[in-house]
Design a protein around this motif. Structure first.
Motif, PDB file in Angstrom:
ATOM      1  N   LEU A  13       0.829  -1.205   0.000  1.00 18.15           N
ATOM      2  CA  LEU A  13       0.000   0.000   0.000  1.00 18.15           C
ATOM      3  C   LEU A  13       0.865   1.257   0.000  1.00 18.15           C
ATOM      4  O   LEU A  13       0.597   2.208  -0.745  1.00 18.15           O
ATOM      5  CB  LEU A  13      -0.917   0.006   1.229  1.00 18.15           C
ATOM      6  CG  LEU A  13      -2.154  -0.883   1.178  1.00 18.15           C
ATOM      7  CD1 LEU A  13      -2.857  -0.868   2.527  1.00 18.15           C
ATOM      8  CD2 LEU A  13      -3.109  -0.415   0.069  1.00 18.15           C
ATOM      9  N   ASP A  14       1.883   1.274   0.834  1.00 16.07           N
ATOM     10  CA  ASP A  14       2.755   2.446   0.897  1.00 16.07           C
ATOM     11  C   ASP A  14       3.467   2.666  -0.425  1.00 16.07           C
ATOM     12  O   ASP A  14       3.567   3.789  -0.924  1.00 16.07           O
ATOM     13  CB  ASP A  14       3.775   2.287   2.018  1.00 16.07           C
ATOM     14  CG  ASP A  14       4.836   3.368   1.976  1.00 16.07           C
ATOM     15  OD1 ASP A  14       4.481   4.556   2.123  1.00 16.07           O
ATOM     16  OD2 ASP A  14       6.021   3.037   1.772  1.00 16.07           O
ATOM     17  N   GLY A  18       1.545   5.603  -0.981  1.00 13.10           N
ATOM     18  CA  GLY A  18       2.237   6.466  -0.029  1.00 13.10           C
ATOM     19  C   GLY A  18       1.264   7.220   0.851  1.00 13.10           C
ATOM     20  O   GLY A  18       0.303   6.658   1.375  1.00 13.10           O
ATOM     21  N   GLY A  19       1.491   8.511   1.003  1.00 11.88           N
ATOM     22  CA  GLY A  19       0.650   9.357   1.846  1.00 11.88           C
ATOM     23  C   GLY A  19      -0.767   9.475   1.352  1.00 11.88           C
ATOM     24  O   GLY A  19      -1.664   9.887   2.091  1.00 11.88           O
ATOM     25  N   ARG A  20      -1.000   9.108   0.083  1.00 14.05           N
ATOM     26  CA  ARG A  20      -2.355   9.179  -0.452  1.00 14.05           C
ATOM     27  C   ARG A  20      -3.207   7.989  -0.036  1.00 14.05           C
ATOM     28  O   ARG A  20      -4.400   7.935  -0.317  1.00 14.05           O
ATOM     29  CB  ARG A  20      -2.304   9.251  -1.981  1.00 14.05           C
ATOM     30  CG  ARG A  20      -1.630  10.507  -2.514  1.00 14.05           C
ATOM     31  CD  ARG A  20      -1.728  10.561  -4.031  1.00 14.05           C
ATOM     32  NE  ARG A  20      -1.030   9.453  -4.670  1.00 14.05           N
ATOM     33  CZ  ARG A  20       0.269   9.453  -4.946  1.00 14.05           C
ATOM     34  NH1 ARG A  20       1.019  10.478  -4.589  1.00 14.05           N
ATOM     35  NH2 ARG A  20       0.823   8.433  -5.548  1.00 14.05           N
ATOM     36  N   ALA A  21      -2.560   7.020   0.642  1.00 13.83           N
ATOM     37  CA  ALA A  21      -3.309   5.832   1.047  1.00 13.83           C
ATOM     38  C   ALA A  21      -4.389   6.175   2.065  1.00 13.83           C
ATOM     39  O   ALA A  21      -5.400   5.494   2.165  1.00 13.83           O
ATOM     40  CB  ALA A  21      -2.358   4.793   1.640  1.00 13.83           C
ATOM     41  N   LEU A  22      -4.165   7.244   2.816  1.00 10.37           N
ATOM     42  CA  LEU A  22      -5.136   7.661   3.824  1.00 10.37           C
ATOM     43  C   LEU A  22      -5.360   9.153   3.732  1.00 10.37           C
ATOM     44  O   LEU A  22      -4.456   9.907   3.389  1.00 10.37           O
ATOM     45  CB  LEU A  22      -4.632   7.300   5.225  1.00 10.37           C
ATOM     46  CG  LEU A  22      -4.465   5.802   5.523  1.00 10.37           C
ATOM     47  CD1 LEU A  22      -3.697   5.630   6.809  1.00 10.37           C
ATOM     48  CD2 LEU A  22      -5.827   5.129   5.607  1.00 10.37           C
ATOM     49  N   PHE A  86       3.281   4.631   8.802  1.00  7.75           N
ATOM     50  CA  PHE A  86       4.638   4.855   9.285  1.00  7.75           C
ATOM     51  C   PHE A  86       5.723   4.322   8.360  1.00  7.75           C
ATOM     52  O   PHE A  86       6.907   4.349   8.712  1.00  7.75           O
ATOM     53  CB  PHE A  86       4.791   4.249  10.676  1.00  7.75           C
ATOM     54  CG  PHE A  86       4.062   5.029  11.731  1.00  7.75           C
ATOM     55  CD1 PHE A  86       4.410   6.336  12.010  1.00  7.75           C
ATOM     56  CD2 PHE A  86       3.018   4.453  12.439  1.00  7.75           C
ATOM     57  CE1 PHE A  86       3.731   7.059  12.974  1.00  7.75           C
ATOM     58  CE2 PHE A  86       2.342   5.170  13.412  1.00  7.75           C
ATOM     59  CZ  PHE A  86       2.697   6.479  13.676  1.00  7.75           C
ATOM     60  N   LEU A  87       5.351   3.845   7.186  1.00  9.14           N
ATOM     61  CA  LEU A  87       6.338   3.470   6.171  1.00  9.14           C
ATOM     62  C   LEU A  87       6.474   4.618   5.183  1.00  9.14           C
ATOM     63  O   LEU A  87       5.515   5.346   4.933  1.00  9.14           O
ATOM     64  CB  LEU A  87       5.900   2.192   5.452  1.00  9.14           C
ATOM     65  CG  LEU A  87       5.854   0.926   6.313  1.00  9.14           C
ATOM     66  CD1 LEU A  87       5.206  -0.218   5.531  1.00  9.14           C
ATOM     67  CD2 LEU A  87       7.245   0.524   6.776  1.00  9.14           C
ATOM     68  N   GLU A 140      20.147   6.704   3.845  1.00  3.31           N
ATOM     69  CA  GLU A 140      19.868   6.801   5.276  1.00  3.31           C
ATOM     70  C   GLU A 140      18.377   6.655   5.564  1.00  3.31           C
ATOM     71  O   GLU A 140      17.976   5.955   6.499  1.00  3.31           O
ATOM     72  CB  GLU A 140      20.372   8.131   5.826  1.00  3.31           C
ATOM     73  CG  GLU A 140      20.147   8.283   7.325  1.00  3.31           C
ATOM     74  CD  GLU A 140      20.700   9.580   7.883  1.00  3.31           C
ATOM     75  OE1 GLU A 140      20.474   9.844   9.077  1.00  3.31           O
ATOM     76  OE2 GLU A 140      21.353  10.331   7.124  1.00  3.31           O
ATOM     77  N   ASN A 141      17.537   7.287   4.765  1.00  3.08           N
ATOM     78  CA  ASN A 141      16.105   7.241   5.012  1.00  3.08           C
ATOM     79  C   ASN A 141      15.469   5.929   4.576  1.00  3.08           C
ATOM     80  O   ASN A 141      14.376   5.591   5.039  1.00  3.08           O
ATOM     81  CB  ASN A 141      15.420   8.425   4.333  1.00  3.08           C
ATOM     82  CG  ASN A 141      15.643   9.712   5.106  1.00  3.08           C
ATOM     83  OD1 ASN A 141      15.104   9.915   6.183  1.00  3.08           O
ATOM     84  ND2 ASN A 141      16.490  10.589   4.566  1.00  3.08           N
ATOM     85  N   LEU A 142      16.144   5.190   3.698  1.00  9.01           N
ATOM     86  CA  LEU A 142      15.684   3.833   3.408  1.00  9.01           C
ATOM     87  C   LEU A 142      15.730   3.011   4.690  1.00  9.01           C
ATOM     88  O   LEU A 142      14.816   2.235   4.978  1.00  9.01           O
ATOM     89  CB  LEU A 142      16.564   3.197   2.336  1.00  9.01           C
ATOM     90  CG  LEU A 142      16.291   1.713   2.038  1.00  9.01           C
ATOM     91  CD1 LEU A 142      14.879   1.519   1.485  1.00  9.01           C
ATOM     92  CD2 LEU A 142      17.334   1.165   1.057  1.00  9.01           C
ATOM     93  N   SER A 143      16.788   3.206   5.460  1.00 11.24           N
ATOM     94  CA  SER A 143      16.909   2.516   6.740  1.00 11.24           C
ATOM     95  C   SER A 143      15.937   3.065   7.770  1.00 11.24           C
ATOM     96  O   SER A 143      15.138   2.323   8.358  1.00 11.24           O
ATOM     97  CB  SER A 143      18.346   2.637   7.260  1.00 11.24           C
ATOM     98  OG  SER A 143      18.489   2.011   8.512  1.00 11.24           O
ATOM     99  N   ASP A 144      15.966   4.389   7.996  1.00  9.71           N
ATOM    100  CA  ASP A 144      15.139   5.006   9.041  1.00  9.71           C
ATOM    101  C   ASP A 144      13.648   4.981   8.727  1.00  9.71           C
ATOM    102  O   ASP A 144      12.824   4.863   9.644  1.00  9.71           O
ATOM    103  CB  ASP A 144      15.553   6.473   9.243  1.00  9.71           C
ATOM    104  CG  ASP A 144      16.914   6.592   9.889  1.00  9.71           C
ATOM    105  OD1 ASP A 144      17.506   5.559  10.243  1.00  9.71           O
ATOM    106  OD2 ASP A 144      17.402   7.723  10.036  1.00  9.71           O
ATOM    107  N   GLY A 145      13.309   5.149   7.442  1.00  8.48           N
ATOM    108  CA  GLY A 145      11.912   5.336   7.086  1.00  8.48           C
ATOM    109  C   GLY A 145      11.204   4.112   6.540  1.00  8.48           C
ATOM    110  O   GLY A 145       9.972   4.115   6.413  1.00  8.48           O
ATOM    111  N   VAL A 146      11.957   3.065   6.210  1.00 10.68           N
ATOM    112  CA  VAL A 146      11.323   1.872   5.634  1.00 10.68           C
ATOM    113  C   VAL A 146      11.730   0.602   6.390  1.00 10.68           C
ATOM    114  O   VAL A 146      10.899  -0.069   6.994  1.00 10.68           O
ATOM    115  CB  VAL A 146      11.670   1.721   4.134  1.00 10.68           C
ATOM    116  CG1 VAL A 146      10.943   0.506   3.540  1.00 10.68           C
ATOM    117  CG2 VAL A 146      11.308   2.978   3.360  1.00 10.68           C
ATOM    118  N   ILE A 147      13.005   0.296   6.362  1.00 11.00           N
ATOM    119  CA  ILE A 147      13.454  -0.974   6.932  1.00 11.00           C
ATOM    120  C   ILE A 147      13.299  -1.012   8.451  1.00 11.00           C
ATOM    121  O   ILE A 147      12.827  -2.005   9.008  1.00 11.00           O
ATOM    122  CB  ILE A 147      14.912  -1.264   6.534  1.00 11.00           C
ATOM    123  CG1 ILE A 147      15.062  -1.259   5.003  1.00 11.00           C
ATOM    124  CG2 ILE A 147      15.357  -2.609   7.106  1.00 11.00           C
ATOM    125  CD1 ILE A 147      14.153  -2.223   4.280  1.00 11.00           C
TER     126      ILE A 147
END
Length: 304
Positions: A13-14, A18-22, A86-87, A140-147
């Motif tokens: 879904l993300d 993304g942010g349009r999911a909700l 939060f993804l 960096e954000n692949l780690s912090d924001g996804v994984i």
């Protein structure tokens, strides 16, 4: 529904919306709400004492964990919705792609776009510095924001992902080595380092795996340890080797030039929009591997 099965749906879904999911309407995004909570604690507890900073983080963890536990009792769909929120795969890709698009239009556009995703000074950035900054932010954000949020959701469900995001938000707001936050922000910064310890290295490993760079792992580990951050250096080092470019190095913050170590210093330093787009490709490859591994865990759980 298992955490793994819910996470697979959330990742899809993300990535798709993304942010349009909700649609939040008049309600603040949960991360904004967390930021408001951190600001409230900062205003009321920050007297320069480390103990008060520890107390603030304990309050954040307790509230986030409790909210997550309660929401987790409602319905499996709630798990999917909250995890999706939060993804940040789609948001990350969109922001990084905007830098490549801006850079192709001109330096001014590139600087404006990269200023949206980095905290360093961008007004005088040359083309290679803009591209490097975007690539570093992507890694960096692949780690912090996804994984990392996916990892903690997989481990501990909604309490895990909410606690991670609350601590990560606190670190981004008060985890600085400044006179105001040196002591008060210490607990937030150290706990964020701890929560990212495994995800950062897992992200680096997955980047290396999907780009055929596993043989360079000793060099990746060496470069990561030279980085000023105990965690951000890992995905950056893996991304640098995957693209054959040099990342990090000297940069300016608040008008002050800092002589920071290069990551993959022998790599190519003349970077541009093409390299940013290559980094976006790595983001999607790594996302696909993470989603595939999560699906495998979900199937295994279902079979057993």
């Amino acid at each position: 529904m298992t955490h793994a099965a819910a996470l697979v749906v959330a990742l899809l879904l993300d990535a798709g919306m993304g942010g349009r999911a909700l649609s939040w309407g008049r309600l603040p995004h949960p991360v904004v709400a967390m930021g408001n909570g951190v600001a409230w604690l900062d205003q009321r507890l920050n007297n320069g004492r480390r103990a008060n900073g520890v107390a603030a983080v304990l309050i954040l963890v307790a509230v986030a964990g409790t909210v997550g536990a309660v929401l987790g009792l409602v319905h499996p769909v709630v798990d999917i919705v909250v995890a999706t929120v939060f993804l940040a795969q789609r948001s990350l890709v969109d922001h990084v792609r905007a830098v490549a698009t801006g850079l192709q239009s001109g330096l001014a556009e590139g600087r404006d776009a990269v200023a949206m995703i980095v905290s360093r000074d961008t007004a005088q950035m040359a083309r290679p510095a803009i591209a490097r900054s975007a690539i570093e932010s992507a890694a960096e954000n692949l780690s912090d924001g996804v994984i990392a949020p996916a990892f903690w959701f997989l481990v501990a469900g909604l309490p895990g992902i909410l606690i991670y995001k609350a601590v990560n938000t606190a670190d981004s707001m008060i985890g600085y080595r400044t006179e105001k936050y040196e002591s008060f922000g210490w607990a937030a910064a150290r706990l964020d380092d701890l929560l990212n310890l495994i995800p950062a290295r897992l992200t680096a490993l997955m980047i290396a795996a999907v780009t055929g760079s596993l043989r360079a792992w000793p060099a990746i580990a060496h470069d990561a340890r030279q980085h000023r951050s105990p965690n951000a250096g890992w995905p950056e080092a893996a991304m640098a080797r995957a693209l054959g470019v040099a990342l990090a190095g000297p940069r300016s913050y608040d008008g002050e030039m800092r002589d920071l170590a290069w990551v993959n210093g022998a790599g190519r330093r003349e970077t541009g929009a093409y390299d940013i787009r290559a980094a976006i490709g790595v983001l999607w490859q790594t996302w696909a591997l993470a989603t595939g591994l999560t699906l495998a865990i979900a199937v295994l759980a279902w079979l057993t």
